[in-house]
Design a protein around this motif. Structure first.
Motif, PDB file in Angstrom:
ATOM      1  N   GLY A 298     -10.588  -3.977  -0.273  1.00 49.85           N
ATOM      2  CA  GLY A 298      -9.081  -4.945  -0.514  1.00 49.85           C
ATOM      3  C   GLY A 298      -9.276  -5.074   1.097  1.00 49.85           C
ATOM      4  N   ILE A 299      -9.658  -5.363   1.723  1.00 49.54           N
ATOM      5  CA  ILE A 299      -8.560  -5.508   2.788  1.00 49.54           C
ATOM      6  C   ILE A 299      -9.423  -7.542   2.775  1.00 49.54           C
ATOM      7  CG2 ILE A 299      -8.960  -6.720   5.442  1.00 49.54           C
ATOM      8  CD1 ILE A 299      -9.225  -3.529   6.256  1.00 49.54           C
TER       9      ILE A 299
ATOM     10  N   GLY B 191      -4.416  -7.288   0.403  1.00 52.01           N
ATOM     11  CA  GLY B 191      -4.709  -6.015  -0.516  1.00 52.01           C
ATOM     12  C   GLY B 191      -4.506  -4.703   1.161  1.00 52.01           C
ATOM     13  N   ILE B 192      -4.382  -5.292   2.587  1.00 54.53           N
ATOM     14  CA  ILE B 192      -4.821  -4.682   3.509  1.00 54.53           C
ATOM     15  C   ILE B 192      -3.803  -3.773   3.765  1.00 54.53           C
ATOM     16  CG2 ILE B 192      -4.031  -5.230   5.672  1.00 54.53           C
ATOM     17  CD1 ILE B 192      -4.389  -7.930   5.601  1.00 54.53           C
TER      18      ILE B 192
ATOM     19  N   GLY C 267      -5.320   3.735   1.803  1.00 55.82           N
ATOM     20  CA  GLY C 267      -6.463   4.527   1.027  1.00 55.82           C
ATOM     21  C   GLY C 267      -7.406   4.899   2.129  1.00 55.82           C
ATOM     22  N   ALA C 268      -7.791   4.555   2.629  1.00 52.57           N
ATOM     23  CA  ALA C 268      -8.575   4.579   3.943  1.00 52.57           C
ATOM     24  C   ALA C 268      -8.041   6.147   4.364  1.00 52.57           C
ATOM     25  CB  ALA C 268      -8.913   3.853   4.956  1.00 52.57           C
ATOM     26  N   THR C 269      -6.382   6.451   4.993  1.00 56.38           N
ATOM     27  CA  THR C 269      -5.495   7.658   5.360  1.00 56.38           C
ATOM     28  C   THR C 269      -5.575   8.236   4.413  1.00 56.38           C
ATOM     29  OG1 THR C 269      -3.969   5.766   6.242  1.00 56.38           O
ATOM     30  CG2 THR C 269      -3.540   7.255   5.784  1.00 56.38           C
ATOM     31  N   ARG C 270      -5.440   8.184   2.738  1.00 59.98           N
ATOM     32  CA  ARG C 270      -5.823   9.509   2.012  1.00 59.98           C
ATOM     33  C   ARG C 270      -6.742   9.811   1.799  1.00 59.98           C
ATOM     34  NH1 ARG C 270      -2.766   9.827  -2.789  1.00 59.98           N
ATOM     35  NH2 ARG C 270      -3.526  10.944  -4.252  1.00 59.98           N
TER      36      ARG C 270
ATOM     37  N   LEU D 149      -2.503  -1.761  -5.007  1.00 54.24           N
ATOM     38  CA  LEU D 149      -1.904  -3.204  -4.914  1.00 54.24           C
ATOM     39  C   LEU D 149      -0.548  -3.842  -5.043  1.00 54.24           C
ATOM     40  CD1 LEU D 149      -4.044  -5.522  -3.388  1.00 54.24           C
ATOM     41  CD2 LEU D 149      -4.622  -5.826  -5.501  1.00 54.24           C
ATOM     42  N   ARG D 150      -0.030  -4.307  -6.281  1.00 61.70           N
ATOM     43  CA  ARG D 150       0.890  -5.180  -6.702  1.00 61.70           C
ATOM     44  C   ARG D 150       2.403  -4.751  -6.342  1.00 61.70           C
ATOM     45  NH1 ARG D 150       2.555  -5.932 -12.869  1.00 61.70           N
ATOM     46  NH2 ARG D 150       0.327  -6.864 -12.599  1.00 61.70           N
ATOM     47  N   ARG D 151       2.323  -2.604  -5.066  1.00 62.77           N
ATOM     48  CA  ARG D 151       3.897  -2.670  -5.068  1.00 62.77           C
ATOM     49  C   ARG D 151       3.401  -2.606  -3.604  1.00 62.77           C
ATOM     50  NH1 ARG D 151       3.583   3.580  -3.878  1.00 62.77           N
ATOM     51  NH2 ARG D 151       2.093   3.605  -2.960  1.00 62.77           N
TER      52      ARG D 151
END
Length: 245
Positions: free
Chosen positions: A77-78, A83-84, A90-93, A117-119
């Motif tokens: 993602g990064i 997507g950073i 996502g990793a936190t979740r 990603l869009r948000r």
């Protein structure tokens, strides 16, 4: 010509294959509690583990493997730059609830990036601007006079500290909700900073302390995203729970 009916199979000559008790041969043993007391747990089918269940060393390595999988998904993602923040969220979740996501850490992290990603892309741009400001200050400050340098640091440090605290709070809030609007997540991040000032004070310091994990390439590939995300997420706690810090 007459045909003879097939003969019935002969009964076994030995003892009955059915478990018996003193009532006589061929009588099944009752399974009521009072009759099961003399039987072993193996005979009653109790306590036999699932052969597919992870045990021993495999079970011990499950959580590190989940951190590694979440880290690789976050790195993907990064790489998209925008997507950073979704990758960090996502990793936190994933790492904050390994009991639920440890068997699907890669898929869960990547799925969160795809859905948000869009948000969260504008927050990734803001994060890059903050990092760019920190880098610019690091280059400009040594060239200033001592008195001017102290003034600039005193002016910029609280602003940068607050921005990093807000961004980390945004990541914590975004990790808990994949469907809320951006305005709701921003409001949740601001609320976190106001209600948990101690976490807002500690989070930027932890980001700086953990910087070797995401600056050194071997560590970055192994756990440079997932471990900092887990640590900072633990500092903020559950964004849905109110607390002082």
């Amino acid at each position: 010509m007459t045909t003879r009916a097939p003969a019935a199979p002969a009964a076994p000559a030995g003892p009955s294959v059915l478990p018996t008790d003193l009532r006589g041969p061929g009588v099944p043993v009752p399974t009521t509690p009072e009759h099961a007391r003399g039987r072993s747990r193996f005979e009653m089918g109790i306590g036999r583990p699932d052969p597919l269940e992870a045990r021993g060393l495999v079970r011990l390595l499950t959580k590190p493997a989940a951190f590694l999988a979440a880290n690789w998904a976050a790195l993907l993602g990064i790489l998209s730059v925008v997507g950073i923040v979704p990758a960090l969220a996502g990793a936190t979740r994933t790492t904050s609830d390994l009991a639920q996501y440890e068997d699907a850490a890669f898929r869960t992290t990547l799925g969160h990036v795809r859905r948000t990603l869009r948000r969260d892309a504008p927050m990734s741009i803001l994060l890059l601007l903050v990092l760019g400001g920190i880098g610019t200050n690091a280059l400009v400050l040594p060239q200033m006079d001592a008195s001017m340098r102290v003034f600039a640091v005193g002016l910029m440090l609280p602003v940068m500290w607050l921005m990093i605290a807000l961004l980390s709070a945004y990541v914590a809030a975004a990790s808990r909700d994949q469907h809320a609007e951006r305005a709701a997540i921003v409001l949740g991040a601001v609320t976190l900073v106001m209600r948990r000032p101690l976490a807002a004070l500690v989070a930027p310091a932890l980001v700086a302390v953990l910087s070797p994990l995401w600056l050194l390439a071997p560590l970055t590939i192994a756990c440079g995203v997932s471990v900092p995300a887990w640590v900072v997420g633990r500092v903020w706690g559950d964004p849905t729970v109110e607390g002082p810090g």
